[in-house]
Design a protein around this motif. Structure first.
Motif, PDB file in Angstrom:
ATOM      1  N   MET A 158       0.827  -1.194   0.000  1.00  0.00           N
ATOM      2  CA  MET A 158       0.000   0.000   0.000  1.00  0.00           C
ATOM      3  C   MET A 158       0.866   1.251   0.000  1.00  0.00           C
ATOM      4  O   MET A 158       2.006   1.232   0.479  1.00  0.00           O
ATOM      5  CB  MET A 158      -0.925  -0.001   1.222  1.00  0.00           C
ATOM      6  CG  MET A 158      -1.986  -1.098   1.229  1.00  0.00           C
ATOM      7  SD  MET A 158      -3.238  -0.919  -0.073  1.00  0.00           S
ATOM      8  CE  MET A 158      -2.638  -2.110  -1.281  1.00  0.00           C
ATOM      9  N   PRO A 159       0.367   2.371  -0.517  1.00  0.00           N
ATOM     10  CA  PRO A 159       1.189   3.579  -0.606  1.00  0.00           C
ATOM     11  C   PRO A 159       1.531   4.168   0.754  1.00  0.00           C
ATOM     12  O   PRO A 159       0.841   3.938   1.754  1.00  0.00           O
ATOM     13  CB  PRO A 159       0.309   4.539  -1.421  1.00  0.00           C
ATOM     14  CG  PRO A 159      -1.074   4.021  -1.293  1.00  0.00           C
ATOM     15  CD  PRO A 159      -0.952   2.540  -1.135  1.00  0.00           C
ATOM     16  N   TYR A 162      -5.905  -7.717   1.481  1.00  0.00           N
ATOM     17  CA  TYR A 162      -6.919  -8.720   1.158  1.00  0.00           C
ATOM     18  C   TYR A 162      -8.260  -8.287   1.755  1.00  0.00           C
ATOM     19  O   TYR A 162      -8.338  -7.977   2.944  1.00  0.00           O
ATOM     20  CB  TYR A 162      -6.524 -10.086   1.708  1.00  0.00           C
ATOM     21  CG  TYR A 162      -5.333 -10.698   1.001  1.00  0.00           C
ATOM     22  CD1 TYR A 162      -5.520 -11.598  -0.045  1.00  0.00           C
ATOM     23  CD2 TYR A 162      -4.038 -10.361   1.363  1.00  0.00           C
ATOM     24  CE1 TYR A 162      -4.441 -12.167  -0.701  1.00  0.00           C
ATOM     25  CE2 TYR A 162      -2.946 -10.921   0.706  1.00  0.00           C
ATOM     26  CZ  TYR A 162      -3.149 -11.814  -0.321  1.00  0.00           C
ATOM     27  OH  TYR A 162      -2.084 -12.370  -0.980  1.00  0.00           O
ATOM     28  N   VAL A 163      -9.294  -8.250   0.929  1.00  0.00           N
ATOM     29  CA  VAL A 163     -10.630  -7.851   1.361  1.00  0.00           C
ATOM     30  C   VAL A 163     -11.592  -9.002   1.086  1.00  0.00           C
ATOM     31  O   VAL A 163     -11.720  -9.461  -0.057  1.00  0.00           O
ATOM     32  CB  VAL A 163     -11.110  -6.580   0.630  1.00  0.00           C
ATOM     33  CG1 VAL A 163     -12.527  -6.212   1.072  1.00  0.00           C
ATOM     34  CG2 VAL A 163     -10.161  -5.418   0.892  1.00  0.00           C
ATOM     35  N   ILE A 205      -5.633  -6.668  -3.272  1.00  0.00           N
ATOM     36  CA  ILE A 205      -5.464  -5.312  -3.796  1.00  0.00           C
ATOM     37  C   ILE A 205      -3.992  -4.940  -3.702  1.00  0.00           C
ATOM     38  O   ILE A 205      -3.384  -5.008  -2.629  1.00  0.00           O
ATOM     39  CB  ILE A 205      -6.326  -4.309  -3.003  1.00  0.00           C
ATOM     40  CG1 ILE A 205      -7.805  -4.705  -3.108  1.00  0.00           C
ATOM     41  CG2 ILE A 205      -6.113  -2.893  -3.507  1.00  0.00           C
ATOM     42  CD1 ILE A 205      -8.702  -3.926  -2.174  1.00  0.00           C
ATOM     43  N   ILE A 206      -3.420  -4.567  -4.831  1.00  0.00           N
ATOM     44  CA  ILE A 206      -2.018  -4.180  -4.877  1.00  0.00           C
ATOM     45  C   ILE A 206      -1.903  -2.753  -5.400  1.00  0.00           C
ATOM     46  O   ILE A 206      -2.805  -2.241  -6.066  1.00  0.00           O
ATOM     47  CB  ILE A 206      -1.189  -5.139  -5.757  1.00  0.00           C
ATOM     48  CG1 ILE A 206      -1.668  -5.081  -7.219  1.00  0.00           C
ATOM     49  CG2 ILE A 206      -1.285  -6.567  -5.220  1.00  0.00           C
ATOM     50  CD1 ILE A 206      -0.846  -5.937  -8.164  1.00  0.00           C
ATOM     51  N   ARG A 230       3.094   0.899 -15.297  1.00  0.00           N
ATOM     52  CA  ARG A 230       2.015  -0.080 -15.177  1.00  0.00           C
ATOM     53  C   ARG A 230       2.026  -1.016 -16.385  1.00  0.00           C
ATOM     54  O   ARG A 230       2.330  -0.579 -17.498  1.00  0.00           O
ATOM     55  CB  ARG A 230       0.666   0.623 -15.074  1.00  0.00           C
ATOM     56  CG  ARG A 230       0.484   1.405 -13.783  1.00  0.00           C
ATOM     57  CD  ARG A 230      -0.829   2.151 -13.764  1.00  0.00           C
ATOM     58  NE  ARG A 230      -0.836   3.253 -14.716  1.00  0.00           N
ATOM     59  CZ  ARG A 230      -1.883   4.067 -14.913  1.00  0.00           C
ATOM     60  NH1 ARG A 230      -2.991   3.874 -14.215  1.00  0.00           N
ATOM     61  NH2 ARG A 230      -1.817   5.044 -15.793  1.00  0.00           N
ATOM     62  N   PRO A 231       1.715  -2.297 -16.178  1.00  0.00           N
ATOM     63  CA  PRO A 231       1.738  -3.226 -17.308  1.00  0.00           C
ATOM     64  C   PRO A 231       0.615  -2.915 -18.290  1.00  0.00           C
ATOM     65  O   PRO A 231      -0.413  -2.337 -17.927  1.00  0.00           O
ATOM     66  CB  PRO A 231       1.529  -4.591 -16.645  1.00  0.00           C
ATOM     67  CG  PRO A 231       0.810  -4.288 -15.366  1.00  0.00           C
ATOM     68  CD  PRO A 231       1.332  -2.954 -14.916  1.00  0.00           C
TER      69      PRO A 231
END
Length: 549
Positions: free
Chosen positions: A114-115, A170-171, A189-190, A196-197
């Motif tokens: 997370m940021p 994880y949610v 969630i990343i 970004r790909p």
């Protein structure tokens, strides 16, 4: 006993235990608001509990009588808008607490954590209101700010949140109903940093067919999320035995192939951006069974329909293995015709994009209605179908129900589960909610029929009247599922024709330029179009043959 009779309105609380202590309940709630000492045996109201010197005089008490002074809650909020924490919204409530995120705690490099903006932040979430927030605290542990987390995401009753070892999140979501949930899930969630790909998209034309099959693969819809990045294409194919096929090198977004023998082939495209990030898309192509060709001869595409009237249909099928529908031994039972009501029609759009969603239902999806009610199944409260059955024939109840949504209530359906108030809505908005609920009494489910010819009944006008003649598209879809061939699975061919109501809402256009769509809940009209300079809208598939004026 209802809480308002013995003290302040109830709150959901999140407490912060800096040291061991008394956190209030059941004598105090929220910011240390006191309840009355109620004598349940004598059914008499006593004095308010003393915040500074609370005493536990219960006859069931086996511990301390003189209790320490209560600590107020860290975060608290009622069913209405909170003066202290307005960002937490209103409606039903079910506060839940997740982990505290420490950005510098992880001992190894992680590109997905997370940021840093969430450092020293407590993840909180509400199971009924369907939001996730991050509570930022200062070095003393006091709240600095409460940040929304992924506010544009539609959560479905989040029930647990955990941090992974790499500090991805994880949610777990329970889903919209109380049991047998088809939408429950656990999401990882990343947070992508830097480049970004790309996104790989692949389609095949035709998607299947009889051998030898000439087929065109197209990855031209692939793209990169970072402006200015270029992408390249690499193709790979395998035969039915899993062996790679040797084909001329091709770095273009399109690729033409001919598959000779029957079986299932695999096509794969790898998209690479200029920084080396990759994405892949893969398709399985069954070869050896021809795709059925299906045509709707009746009704004509783009015709208009009349309310509640039968619409005649006629289907033609041509399948290389099963034969044509005119043949004496053709199995017409494999033909299925279905109908559905769409809000708009746009070629190549997904069904969700064309779903008929009236203004009242849109409002209900944005509040906590579906936390306690389901459409067809009883939950905490009655199903909306039950409510519609009870009140649809009583027009005088419309405004009473609309007011009750705002004020809340209890006991009408033989239980003591209170419906929380929803003061954030206007009466005009809750009237639209009630309109949608009562419409369920007359609602038609998707209609289906079998065979090459027959009739499908158009929607009832009464449904449209309840939405102020909400214009729509009546879609008729014909499918034929063949019997399979040369060891390959059955394939389905289909055709769709659309019929339009004679009144068309501007916001249900097919394509547009320089226009915007706004929600007008106050008037009850729902979605309206605002035109910019030289703006226009179009409606696809409109058959005006024979219409003179």
């Amino acid at each position: 006993m209802f809480e308002p009779l013995i003290g302040p309105a109830g709150y959901d609380e999140i407490n912060q235990a800096r040291v061991a202590g008394n956190f209030g309940w059941p004598m105090f709630t929220g910011p240390n608001e006191a309840y009355h000492n109620y004598d349940y045996k004598a059914k008499e109201m006593g004095d308010l509990f003393d915040i500074n010197a609370p005493k536990n005089l219960s006859r069931n008490n086996t511990g301390l009588v003189d209790l320490p002074k209560a600590n107020g809650a860290f975060i608290w909020y009622p069913s209405t808008i909170s003066d202290k924490f307005p960002m937490l919204g209103s409606g039903g409530r079910s506060a839940m607490v997740g982990p505290v995120y420490y950005w510098g705690e992880i001992m190894f490099a992680s590109d997905v954590r997370m940021p840093a903006a969430y450092d020293n932040g407590l993840f909180i979430y509400d199971w009924m209101r369907n939001w996730i927030k991050v509570v930022k605290v200062d070095w003393t542990g006091n709240i600095k700010e409460i940040l929304p987390f992924m506010p544009s995401t539609s959560w479905h009753k989040p029930i647990d949140i955990k941090l992974g070892a790499d500090h991805s999140l994880y949610v777990a979501e329970m889903g919209d109903t109380w049991g047998d949930n088809q939408d429950s899930k656990i999401s990882r969630i990343i947070y992508h940093r830097g480049n970004r790909p790309p996104v790989a998209q692949l389609k095949a034309t035709p998607p299947a067919g009889k051998n030898p099959l000439k087929i065109t693969f197209d990855a031209g819809a692939s793209y990169d999320k970072d402006a200015g990045d270029t992408i390249s294409y690499r193709w790979r194919f395998t035969d039915p035995d899993g062996k790679p096929l040797t084909l001329p090198e091709n770095n273009n977004p399109q690729m033409n192939c001919i598959f000779i023998k029957p079986g299932t082939y695999t096509a794969e495209v790898t998209i690479t951006d200029q920084h080396g990030a990759i994405a892949q898309s893969r398709l399985a192509i069954p070869v050896g069974n021809a795709l059925p060709q299906v045509k709707l001869l009746l009704p004509e595409n783009g015709d208009f329909y009349d309310w509640s009237q039968p619409v005649a249909y006629k289907v033609f099928v041509d399948d290389a293995e099963d034969g044509k529908s005119a043949a004496p031994k053709f199995d017409a039972s494999r033909v299925t015709v279905t109908s559905s009501v769409l809000k708009r029609w746009q070629r190549n759009a997904t069904p969700a994009d064309m779903e008929d969603v009236p203004a009242g239902l849109l409002l209900m999806r944005k509040t906590t209605c579906f936390s306690c009610h389901q459409v067809n199944a009883k939950s905490v409260g009655p199903s909306y179908a039950e409510v519609a059955k009870k009140y649809a024939s009583r027009p005088e109840m419309r405004d009473l129900l609309a007011k009750k949504i705002i004020t809340g209530g209890v006991g009408v359906w033989g239980n003591e589960a209170a419906m929380p108030p929803h003061p954030q809505h206007t009466l005009a908005e809750t009237q639209q909610m009630v309109n949608w609920i009562l419409y369920l009494a007359d609602a038609q489910q998707q209609v289906s029929a079998k065979g090459l010819t027959g009739n499908i009944t158009a929607p009832k006008e009464i449904l449209q009247a309840k939405w102020k003649k909400y214009s729509n598209v009546f879609a008729i879809n014909a499918t034929y599922t063949d019997k399979g061939a040369t060891g390959q699975p059955a394939l389905k061919g289909e055709a769709t024709h659309i019929l339009r109501s004679r009144l068309q809402r501007a916001a249900n256009f097919s394509t547009s330029d320089n226009v915007s769509v706004v929600e007008d809940f106050n008037s009850g009209e729902g979605r309206c179009v605002q035109f910019g300079n030289n703006g226009y809208i179009t409606f696809e598939d409109v058959n005006l043959k024979g219409i003179m004026s």
